[in-house]
Design an enzyme around this catalytic site. Sequence first.
Site, mmCIF file in Angstrom:
data_model
loop_
_atom_site.group_PDB
_atom_site.id
_atom_site.type_symbol
_atom_site.label_atom_id
_atom_site.label_comp_id
_atom_site.label_asym_id
_atom_site.label_seq_id
_atom_site.Cartn_x
_atom_site.Cartn_y
_atom_site.Cartn_z
ATOM 1 N N HIS A 194 -14.527 -32.442 89.123
ATOM 2 C CA HIS A 194 -13.886 -32.841 90.382
ATOM 3 C C HIS A 194 -14.274 -34.295 90.610
ATOM 4 C CE1 HIS A 194 -12.583 -33.059 94.516
ATOM 5 N NE2 HIS A 194 -13.816 -33.256 94.941
ATOM 6 N N THR A 249 -12.732 -36.944 104.309
ATOM 7 C CA THR A 249 -11.663 -35.972 104.055
ATOM 8 C C THR A 249 -12.152 -34.625 104.568
ATOM 9 O OG1 THR A 249 -12.466 -35.304 101.870
ATOM 10 C CG2 THR A 249 -10.961 -37.192 101.945
#
EC number: 1.1.1.27
Length: 334
Positions: A194, A249
């Site tokens: 990721h 985020t």
Amino acid sequence: MSSVLQKLITPLASSSAEPPRNKVTVVGVGQVGMACAVSILLRDLCDELALVDVMEDRLKGEMMDLQHGLLFLKTSKVVADKDYAVTANSRLVVVTAGVRQQEGESRLNLVQRNVNVFKCIIPQIIKYSPNCTILVVSNPVDVLTYVTWKLSGLPKHRVIGSGTNLDSARFRYMMAERLGIHASAFNGWVLGEHGDTSVPVWSGANVAGVSLQKLNPEIGTDGDKEQWKATHKAVVDSAYEVIKLKGYTNWAIGFSVADLTESIVKNLSRVHPVSTMVKDMFGIGEEVFLSLPCVLNGSGVGSVVNMTLTDAEVAQLKKSADTLWGIQKDLKDL
């Protein structure tokens, strides 16, 4: 003299209520933790939600704010405490806590500081919920999933990282936007780390079974005149862009975590790209956690799909593994 409660209610059962069957705990009530919590509540995925954090005032405030809205939800109980006893009997524990990267700080130093945080968190989770599955969301997620596995003593199928489930969602959205279709109509996977070394599986990208690579053999390469490779770069850069604009985020990762939660607590056996132990897969020899297509069910990662990858994609996956091992091998106190 009888109270209002005694006059109103006549108890029938002699024993106390059964413990919750689908209790979910979220560790960390920052922006990401609360986005996960709210997304899970809105999808009716737990019968009890527990929140844990070291910041007591923030924790109590978030708990009260959610409790005041329980009338509008189907979850009957929201609890919170800095004491992990509140997490007892959790089926799933979502870990979003951790320290943030400081300016100029190396990834190794960041991870080492998070190891010290996780040494306080993970044993407490296991103490009160020894049969739980742990879903790690804190970044860098792949290394911290490995750290969680080492600290928890749980079998590898019950320690999962949120991995590239969000990267794949971003990829599908951006590709679908360019193709003029809905994100669910484009089938594409991002595997590996990721982050910066994630691997877009161009060989498997398709719409209704139509391979994009057959339509454009150069897709995703430097020689591609249509520059589809730029879409994956946009996926990698997207988190940085959102952080630059709003400071963090949270919503997309919250939705992603709720999606994974549903597959686990409802025993759905859906396939997600999540971080799992990949030693001895695709020629990877080290104990690293990377995202591969995993069947998620009530036991955690029930199995891994043996995806057919090109030699170039396998090489990229190995590069991802090498990047992570380069950090893991120097970690102390595990």
